[in-house]
Design an enzyme around this catalytic site. Structure first.
Site, PDB file in Angstrom:
ATOM      1  N   CYS A 111       0.816  -1.223   0.000  1.00  8.36           N
ATOM      2  CA  CYS A 111       0.000   0.000   0.000  1.00  8.36           C
ATOM      3  C   CYS A 111       0.847   1.269   0.000  1.00  8.36           C
ATOM      4  CB  CYS A 111      -0.936   0.010   1.200  1.00  8.36           C
ATOM      5  SG  CYS A 111      -1.977  -1.432   1.244  1.00  8.36           S
ATOM      6  N   HIS A 156      -3.911   6.958   2.990  1.00  6.77           N
ATOM      7  CA  HIS A 156      -4.194   5.681   2.330  1.00  6.77           C
ATOM      8  C   HIS A 156      -5.622   5.280   2.683  1.00  6.77           C
ATOM      9  CE1 HIS A 156      -4.181   1.641   1.045  1.00  6.77           C
ATOM     10  NE2 HIS A 156      -3.982   1.092   2.231  1.00  6.77           N
ATOM     11  N   ASN A 174     -10.087  -0.619  -0.638  1.00  6.52           N
ATOM     12  CA  ASN A 174      -8.641  -0.503  -0.485  1.00  6.52           C
ATOM     13  C   ASN A 174      -7.979  -0.878  -1.819  1.00  6.52           C
ATOM     14  OD1 ASN A 174      -5.941  -0.757   0.134  1.00  6.52           O
ATOM     15  ND2 ASN A 174      -6.274  -1.867   2.053  1.00  6.52           N
TER      16      ASN A 174
HETATM   17  O1  UT7 Z   1      -4.040  -1.530   3.485  1.00  2.89           O
HETATM   18  C1  UT7 Z   1      -3.103  -2.121   4.301  1.00  2.89           C
HETATM   19  C2  UT7 Z   1      -3.457  -2.065   5.701  1.00  2.89           C
HETATM   20  N1  UT7 Z   1      -4.682  -2.777   5.950  1.00  2.89           N
HETATM   21  C3  UT7 Z   1      -5.508  -2.280   6.827  1.00  2.89           C
HETATM   22  O2  UT7 Z   1      -5.272  -1.202   7.305  1.00  2.89           O
HETATM   23  C4  UT7 Z   1      -6.668  -3.105   7.285  1.00  2.89           C
HETATM   24  C5  UT7 Z   1      -6.718  -3.034   8.778  1.00  2.89           C
HETATM   25  N2  UT7 Z   1      -7.803  -3.800   9.381  1.00  2.89           N
HETATM   26  C6  UT7 Z   1      -9.086  -3.465   9.243  1.00  2.89           C
HETATM   27  O3  UT7 Z   1      -9.436  -2.578   8.498  1.00  2.89           O
HETATM   28  C7  UT7 Z   1     -10.088  -4.185  10.114  1.00  2.89           C
HETATM   29  O4  UT7 Z   1      -9.402  -4.959  11.055  1.00  2.89           O
HETATM   30  C8  UT7 Z   1     -11.055  -5.082   9.305  1.00  2.89           C
HETATM   31  C9  UT7 Z   1     -12.027  -4.231   8.519  1.00  2.89           C
HETATM   32  C10 UT7 Z   1     -10.277  -5.987   8.372  1.00  2.89           C
HETATM   33  C11 UT7 Z   1     -11.874  -5.947  10.266  1.00  2.89           C
HETATM   34  O5  UT7 Z   1     -12.560  -5.128  11.182  1.00  2.89           O
HETATM   35  P1  UT7 Z   1     -12.501  -5.462  12.755  1.00  2.89           P
HETATM   36  O6  UT7 Z   1     -13.362  -4.484  13.412  1.00  2.89           O
HETATM   37  O7  UT7 Z   1     -11.051  -5.507  13.142  1.00  2.89           O
HETATM   38  O8  UT7 Z   1     -13.185  -6.863  12.814  1.00  2.89           O
HETATM   39  P2  UT7 Z   1     -12.597  -8.261  13.363  1.00  2.89           P
HETATM   40  O9  UT7 Z   1     -11.594  -8.820  12.399  1.00  2.89           O
HETATM   41  O10 UT7 Z   1     -12.183  -8.118  14.791  1.00  2.89           O
HETATM   42  O11 UT7 Z   1     -13.888  -9.160  13.311  1.00  2.89           O
HETATM   43  C12 UT7 Z   1     -15.041  -8.862  14.094  1.00  2.89           C
HETATM   44  C13 UT7 Z   1     -16.132  -9.836  13.768  1.00  2.89           C
HETATM   45  C14 UT7 Z   1     -15.686 -11.302  13.796  1.00  2.89           C
HETATM   46  O12 UT7 Z   1     -16.763 -12.058  14.300  1.00  2.89           O
HETATM   47  P3  UT7 Z   1     -16.752 -12.539  15.856  1.00  2.89           P
HETATM   48  O13 UT7 Z   1     -15.504 -13.351  16.027  1.00  2.89           O
HETATM   49  O14 UT7 Z   1     -16.737 -11.261  16.660  1.00  2.89           O
HETATM   50  O15 UT7 Z   1     -18.010 -13.314  15.972  1.00  2.89           O
HETATM   51  C15 UT7 Z   1     -15.495 -11.640  12.342  1.00  2.89           C
HETATM   52  O16 UT7 Z   1     -15.657 -13.008  12.073  1.00  2.89           O
HETATM   53  O17 UT7 Z   1     -16.613  -9.603  12.428  1.00  2.89           O
HETATM   54  C16 UT7 Z   1     -16.587 -10.835  11.691  1.00  2.89           C
HETATM   55  N3  UT7 Z   1     -16.346 -10.535  10.294  1.00  2.89           N
HETATM   56  C17 UT7 Z   1     -17.318 -10.255   9.419  1.00  2.89           C
HETATM   57  N4  UT7 Z   1     -18.653 -10.205   9.552  1.00  2.89           N
HETATM   58  C18 UT7 Z   1     -19.378  -9.874   8.459  1.00  2.89           C
HETATM   59  C19 UT7 Z   1     -15.146 -10.434   9.660  1.00  2.89           C
HETATM   60  N5  UT7 Z   1     -15.347 -10.115   8.367  1.00  2.89           N
HETATM   61  C20 UT7 Z   1     -16.690  -9.996   8.205  1.00  2.89           C
HETATM   62  C21 UT7 Z   1     -17.497  -9.662   7.090  1.00  2.89           C
HETATM   63  N6  UT7 Z   1     -18.835  -9.615   7.270  1.00  2.89           N
HETATM   64  N7  UT7 Z   1     -16.997  -9.371   5.872  1.00  2.89           N
END
Ligand code: UT7
Length: 324
Positions: free
Chosen positions: A114, A251, A281
């Site tokens: 990125c 970004h 992204n």
């Molecule tokens: O570009 C390079 C750098 N990259 C980034 O900056 C990305 C950084 N990370 C993020 O943007 C976020 O961490 C994400 C958007 C990827 C994820 O958001 P989060 O708030 O960190 O969610 P999480 O991974 O902690 O997941 C929370 C919940 C989980 O369910 P449980 O375990 O709480 O029941 C996941 O399984 O959300 C669930 N989940 C989804 N639910 C619906 C994960 N992906 C999805 C989805 N739809 N697509």
């Protein structure tokens, strides 16, 4: 007299096909509401089968050249940030050069995920400052849709394809005031694509690969912390106060990460260029896409102070302070 580089023109390109959150609801276990609230993303663009990173880059480059009042014949330096090259070689910079029918000038690509555009801008700035380039084409481009695992809801909802470009030309006053680049491979397991040529090639050859890997939550936390330090470093090294920044052009990975960087700067969100909702992204393409959007819609004016900041796989991160 000192010599600097300045952004003479910007351009960008998004492929025609749009994939909305609602479309994704039909194929994976996700919801429009989850994607919007956790990431800010509403839609992403997907390159057509006949498109590639070099063809997306060509559209963005031609638009940037036109905006700069230049032609391909003026270009004497090409650098492309991309993590999704058309081929292993020739490099995407050279393929873009051929598409633009330019022959002989240096053309190359660099892969810092990125951070590709900010790294490329930093390199091109040095060549222009040193008098070794008069018209540098700097591109960030990605076809991430090609290697996303479309069955993995944790990553499939995040990424998209696109390209952005700027033309850098010499100037008596800065332009690009300073760029600040960093990298730390100790985080390599948090965000990566597991196959390449010297590693994992058999899996690619056997057509049994899965997709990009990300521990999103951990990436999120390190990104917020690191970008906060980066903002401090950029302001301090350039002797600039927070209140002097006219626009933050971050970004575009996640709206919540963008909001935290804005908060750190004490900038209201009206002073932050946010386009993540429209293309997700797009990795190296996201900053020049956002920059071009805000230049073309009249938000960014000549003379304004811009802070570009990025964070990505590696990890790599970096910033550029630019007087537009
Ligand atoms: O570009 C390079 C750098 N990259 C980034 O900056 C990305 C950084 N990370 C993020 O943007 C976020 O961490 C994400 C958007 C990827 C994820 O958001 P989060 O708030 O960190 O969610 P999480 O991974 O902690 O997941 C929370 C919940 C989980 O369910 P449980 O375990 O709480 O029941 C996941 O399984 O959300 C669930 N989940 C989804 N639910 C619906 C994960 N992906 C999805 C989805 N739809 N697509």
């Amino acid at each position: 007299m000192n010599r600097y580089s300045r952004i003479a023109g910007t351009g960008s390109y998004l492929p025609e096909k749009i994939l909305t959150n609602k479309d994704l609801e039909k194929t994976i276990d996700t919801t429009d509401e989850w994607i919007r609230t956790r990431t800010g993303i509403e839609r992403r663009h997907i390159a057509a089968p006949e498109e590639s990173s070099s063809s997306l880059a060509e559209h963005a480059a031609r638009r940037a050249l036109k905006a700069a009042g230049a032609t391909p014949a003026d270009v004497d330096f090409i650098v492309v940030g991309t993590t999704t090259p058309d081929l292993v070689f020739p490099n995407t910079g050279t393929l873009l050069q051929q598409r633009l029918d330019i022959h002989g000038c240096p053309a190359f690509s660099l892969e810092t995920a990125c951070s590709g555009f900010v790294y490329a801008l930093s390199v091109a700035d040095k060549y222009v400052r040193l008098g070794e380039a008069q018209c540098a084409l700097v591109v960030g481009v990605e076809c991430l849709s090609r290697f996303v695992d479309w069955t993995d809801r944790a990553t499939a909802v995040l990424f998209g394809d696109g390209a952005g470009a700027v033309v850098l030309t010499p100037a008596d006053e800065p332009g690009v005031i300073g760029t600040h680049l960093h990298s730390d491979g100790k985080y390599q397991d948090l965000l990566y694509f597991p196959y390449g040529v010297s590693k994992g090639f058999d899996t690619l050859r056997n057509n049994s690969m899965d997709g990009l890997k990300m521990h999103g939550n951990e990436v999120f936390k390190v990104a917020v912390r690191t970008l906060s330090r980066l903002v401090d470093e950029t302001l301090a090294k350039n002797g600039v106060e927070r209140g002097e920044i006219d626009w933050l052009i971050p970004h575009q990975a996640n709206l919540r990460i963008i909001q935290s960087a804005a908060e750190k700067l004490g900038l209201p969100m009206e002073k932050v260029v946010v386009t993540v909702q429209d293309h997700g992204n797009t990795s190296a393409a996201s900053i020049p896409l956002a920059l071009d959007t805000a230049v073309r819609d009249g938000r960014i004016h000549r003379g304004q102070l811009l802070l570009l900041e990025t964070f990505g796989g590696g990890f790599t991160w970096g910033s550029a302070l630019v007087r537009y």
